[in-house]
Design a protein around this motif. Structure first.
Motif, PDB file in Angstrom:
ATOM      1  N   ALA A 135      17.810  25.803 -43.431  1.00  0.00           N
ATOM      2  CA  ALA A 135      18.669  26.874 -42.923  1.00  0.00           C
ATOM      3  C   ALA A 135      18.495  27.042 -41.417  1.00  0.00           C
ATOM      4  O   ALA A 135      19.473  27.226 -40.676  1.00  0.00           O
ATOM      5  N   SER A 136      17.251  26.957 -40.962  1.00  0.00           N
ATOM      6  CA  SER A 136      16.994  27.095 -39.528  1.00  0.00           C
ATOM      7  C   SER A 136      17.617  25.938 -38.746  1.00  0.00           C
ATOM      8  O   SER A 136      18.185  26.131 -37.674  1.00  0.00           O
ATOM      9  N   LEU A 137      17.514  24.734 -39.290  1.00  0.00           N
ATOM     10  CA  LEU A 137      18.118  23.585 -38.613  1.00  0.00           C
ATOM     11  C   LEU A 137      19.634  23.700 -38.595  1.00  0.00           C
ATOM     12  O   LEU A 137      20.283  23.322 -37.615  1.00  0.00           O
ATOM     13  N   ALA A 138      20.212  24.254 -39.677  1.00  0.00           N
ATOM     14  CA  ALA A 138      21.664  24.454 -39.703  1.00  0.00           C
ATOM     15  C   ALA A 138      22.086  25.427 -38.606  1.00  0.00           C
ATOM     16  O   ALA A 138      23.093  25.213 -37.917  1.00  0.00           O
ATOM     17  N   TYR A 139      21.294  26.491 -38.428  1.00  0.00           N
ATOM     18  CA  TYR A 139      21.580  27.462 -37.369  1.00  0.00           C
ATOM     19  C   TYR A 139      21.452  26.794 -36.000  1.00  0.00           C
ATOM     20  O   TYR A 139      22.288  26.984 -35.110  1.00  0.00           O
ATOM     21  N   ALA A 140      20.406  25.990 -35.853  1.00  0.00           N
ATOM     22  CA  ALA A 140      20.193  25.314 -34.575  1.00  0.00           C
ATOM     23  C   ALA A 140      21.342  24.345 -34.272  1.00  0.00           C
ATOM     24  O   ALA A 140      21.779  24.224 -33.125  1.00  0.00           O
ATOM     25  N   ARG A 141      21.824  23.656 -35.290  1.00  0.00           N
ATOM     26  CA  ARG A 141      22.942  22.730 -35.080  1.00  0.00           C
ATOM     27  C   ARG A 141      24.204  23.489 -34.675  1.00  0.00           C
ATOM     28  O   ARG A 141      25.003  22.991 -33.877  1.00  0.00           O
ATOM     29  N   GLU A 142      24.376  24.692 -35.229  1.00  0.00           N
ATOM     30  CA  GLU A 142      25.529  25.498 -34.826  1.00  0.00           C
ATOM     31  C   GLU A 142      25.402  25.918 -33.361  1.00  0.00           C
ATOM     32  O   GLU A 142      26.376  25.897 -32.607  1.00  0.00           O
ATOM     33  N   MET A 143      24.186  26.283 -32.958  1.00  0.00           N
ATOM     34  CA  MET A 143      23.963  26.609 -31.544  1.00  0.00           C
ATOM     35  C   MET A 143      24.244  25.383 -30.663  1.00  0.00           C
ATOM     36  O   MET A 143      24.813  25.494 -29.582  1.00  0.00           O
ATOM     37  N   GLU A 144      23.835  24.214 -31.162  1.00  0.00           N
ATOM     38  CA  GLU A 144      24.087  22.973 -30.427  1.00  0.00           C
ATOM     39  C   GLU A 144      25.588  22.744 -30.282  1.00  0.00           C
ATOM     40  O   GLU A 144      26.076  22.370 -29.208  1.00  0.00           O
ATOM     41  N   ARG A 145      26.338  22.997 -31.356  1.00  0.00           N
ATOM     42  CA  ARG A 145      27.785  22.798 -31.320  1.00  0.00           C
ATOM     43  C   ARG A 145      28.449  23.764 -30.355  1.00  0.00           C
ATOM     44  O   ARG A 145      29.356  23.398 -29.599  1.00  0.00           O
ATOM     45  N   GLN A 146      27.976  25.009 -30.330  1.00  0.00           N
ATOM     46  CA  GLN A 146      28.609  26.033 -29.509  1.00  0.00           C
ATOM     47  C   GLN A 146      28.226  25.924 -28.035  1.00  0.00           C
ATOM     48  O   GLN A 146      29.035  26.225 -27.154  1.00  0.00           O
ATOM     49  N   THR A 147      26.990  25.535 -27.770  1.00  0.00           N
ATOM     50  CA  THR A 147      26.491  25.619 -26.399  1.00  0.00           C
ATOM     51  C   THR A 147      26.112  24.281 -25.797  1.00  0.00           C
ATOM     52  O   THR A 147      25.858  24.198 -24.598  1.00  0.00           O
ATOM     53  N   GLY A 148      26.023  23.240 -26.617  1.00  0.00           N
ATOM     54  CA  GLY A 148      25.605  21.949 -26.099  1.00  0.00           C
ATOM     55  C   GLY A 148      24.102  21.803 -26.012  1.00  0.00           C
ATOM     56  O   GLY A 148      23.603  20.795 -25.498  1.00  0.00           O
ATOM     57  N   ALA A 149      23.353  22.808 -26.500  1.00  0.00           N
ATOM     58  CA  ALA A 149      21.893  22.707 -26.497  1.00  0.00           C
ATOM     59  C   ALA A 149      21.476  21.628 -27.485  1.00  0.00           C
ATOM     60  O   ALA A 149      21.794  21.705 -28.668  1.00  0.00           O
ATOM     61  N   GLU A 150      20.787  20.631 -27.007  1.00  0.00           N
ATOM     62  CA  GLU A 150      20.449  19.478 -27.836  1.00  0.00           C
ATOM     63  C   GLU A 150      19.304  19.787 -28.784  1.00  0.00           C
ATOM     64  O   GLU A 150      18.292  20.352 -28.397  1.00  0.00           O
ATOM     65  N   LEU A 151      19.469  19.426 -30.048  1.00  0.00           N
ATOM     66  CA  LEU A 151      18.424  19.606 -31.046  1.00  0.00           C
ATOM     67  C   LEU A 151      17.446  18.433 -30.938  1.00  0.00           C
ATOM     68  O   LEU A 151      17.841  17.282 -31.083  1.00  0.00           O
ATOM     69  N   PRO A 152      16.158  18.715 -30.670  1.00  0.00           N
ATOM     70  CA  PRO A 152      15.199  17.620 -30.477  1.00  0.00           C
ATOM     71  C   PRO A 152      15.060  16.759 -31.727  1.00  0.00           C
ATOM     72  O   PRO A 152      15.139  17.256 -32.850  1.00  0.00           O
ATOM     73  N   GLU A 153      14.827  15.473 -31.520  1.00  0.00           N
ATOM     74  CA  GLU A 153      14.623  14.559 -32.639  1.00  0.00           C
ATOM     75  C   GLU A 153      13.419  14.986 -33.469  1.00  0.00           C
ATOM     76  O   GLU A 153      13.414  14.839 -34.695  1.00  0.00           O
ATOM     77  N   SER A 154      12.404  15.546 -32.808  1.00  0.00           N
ATOM     78  CA  SER A 154      11.206  15.961 -33.537  1.00  0.00           C
ATOM     79  C   SER A 154      11.530  17.025 -34.577  1.00  0.00           C
ATOM     80  O   SER A 154      10.948  17.040 -35.664  1.00  0.00           O
ATOM     81  N   ALA A 155      12.491  17.925 -34.268  1.00  0.00           N
ATOM     82  CA  ALA A 155      12.881  18.965 -35.225  1.00  0.00           C
ATOM     83  C   ALA A 155      13.659  18.373 -36.388  1.00  0.00           C
ATOM     84  O   ALA A 155      13.470  18.756 -37.546  1.00  0.00           O
ATOM     85  N   VAL A 156      14.529  17.411 -36.089  1.00  0.00           N
ATOM     86  CA  VAL A 156      15.317  16.765 -37.142  1.00  0.00           C
ATOM     87  C   VAL A 156      14.402  16.014 -38.100  1.00  0.00           C
ATOM     88  O   VAL A 156      14.621  15.999 -39.314  1.00  0.00           O
ATOM     89  N   ARG A 157      13.340  15.413 -37.566  1.00  0.00           N
ATOM     90  CA  ARG A 157      12.456  14.567 -38.372  1.00  0.00           C
ATOM     91  C   ARG A 157      11.277  15.322 -38.967  1.00  0.00           C
ATOM     92  O   ARG A 157      10.458  14.743 -39.675  1.00  0.00           O
ATOM     93  N   LEU A 158      11.181  16.633 -38.705  1.00  0.00           N
ATOM     94  CA  LEU A 158       9.999  17.376 -39.130  1.00  0.00           C
ATOM     95  C   LEU A 158       9.807  17.347 -40.641  1.00  0.00           C
ATOM     96  O   LEU A 158       8.731  16.979 -41.129  1.00  0.00           O
ATOM     97  N   LEU A 159      10.821  17.748 -41.408  1.00  0.00           N
ATOM     98  CA  LEU A 159      10.650  17.812 -42.851  1.00  0.00           C
ATOM     99  C   LEU A 159      10.345  16.443 -43.460  1.00  0.00           C
ATOM    100  O   LEU A 159       9.424  16.327 -44.282  1.00  0.00           O
ATOM    101  N   PRO A 160      11.061  15.368 -43.069  1.00  0.00           N
ATOM    102  CA  PRO A 160      10.679  14.052 -43.598  1.00  0.00           C
ATOM    103  C   PRO A 160       9.239  13.668 -43.261  1.00  0.00           C
ATOM    104  O   PRO A 160       8.549  13.043 -44.077  1.00  0.00           O
ATOM    105  N   ARG A 161       8.771  14.042 -42.073  1.00  0.00           N
ATOM    106  CA  ARG A 161       7.391  13.718 -41.704  1.00  0.00           C
ATOM    107  C   ARG A 161       6.396  14.501 -42.558  1.00  0.00           C
ATOM    108  O   ARG A 161       5.354  13.968 -42.958  1.00  0.00           O
TER     109      ARG A 161
END
Length: 236
Positions: A117-143
């Motif tokens: 849910a938090s990553l979904a919110y962050a992706r929405e912020m990325e879509r609205q503002t262009g703030a890039e979601l770090p790869e480390s956050a995307v890969r956190l749960l798989p790690r």
């Protein structure tokens, strides 16, 4: 204390180690990092402030005054702190590619389940503002789910409530796809060698919790007893 002890022993064996905590109480001795050991603290308020400032800075050229005001209001949501801490936590975990990372407060199962849910919110912020979601956050749960990359140890006490709560946490982690590597019973009187009659009675009461932890951990557990010489640094 166990995280710090583990980190220092691994560093003494010659590995590069990063010891960090998300615990506001911060029981780690954060002033003693040296040599192969570095120490840090993840401060939720500071991380949230830095994250909000980054999002607003990147959005400044894309939104009008009303849009920025709405964004500022959104960023006051508790979810913002969740995202910021996840980003910082993810950055620490990502360092495991090149060193041993010891985190004394792993996310609870409930927190891990909120990650999507938090990553979904962050992706929405990325879509609205262009703030890039770090790869480390995307890969956190798989790690965290990768047993070859992450080992989760549950530290508890030989008492009813702590063992019950740790058992519930273990189930939460499993539902999130994370299998605990093992359990540690800390501060036990069993193994301490106490001769005090009152403490010996409590020692006998601990036995049922040793059996319970052995069952819950499927045999993957150990214990750390109280030391008599608490002022001896070798016993810390």
């Amino acid at each position: 204390t166990l995280a710090e002890r583990f980190a220092r022993e691994v560093a003494a064996a010659g590995a590069r180690v990063h010891l960090s905590t998300t615990d506001p109480a911060a029981h780690l001795d954060l002033e003693r990092g040296a040599g192969l050991l570095e120490v840090s603290r993840i401060d939720p308020a500071a991380e949230a402030g830095a994250y909000s400032a980054e999002v607003l800075r990147k959005a400044a050229g894309q939104l009008d005054a009303q849009g920025l005001a709405m964004l500022e209001e959104e960023l006051r949501s508790p979810c913002t702190e969740e995202i910021a801490v996840f980003r910082a936590f993810a950055d620490r975990v990502a360092e495991g590619e090149g060193k041993v990372v010891v985190l004394d407060t792993a996310p609870t199962g409930h927190t891990v389940l909120l990650l999507d849910a938090s990553l979904a919110y962050a992706r929405e912020m990325e879509r609205q503002t262009g703030a890039e979601l770090p790869e480390s956050a995307v890969r956190l749960l798989p790690r965290l789910r990768d047993g070859a990359f992450t080992a989760v140890f549950l530290v508890t006490l030989a008492e009813a409530t702590p063992v019950h709560e740790a058992g519930a946490l273990a189930e939460d982690l499993r539902r999130a796809g994370i299998e605990p590597r093992g359990w540690i019973l800390n501060q036990t009187l069993i193994g301490s060698g106490t001769q005090d009659p009152g403490l010996q009675l409590k020692t006998r009461l601990e036995q049922e919790f040793f059996l319970e932890v052995a069952r819950l951990s499927h045999g993957e557990w150990t214990f750390v007893p109280w030391f008599a010489g608490v002022d001896d640094p070798a016993n810390h």
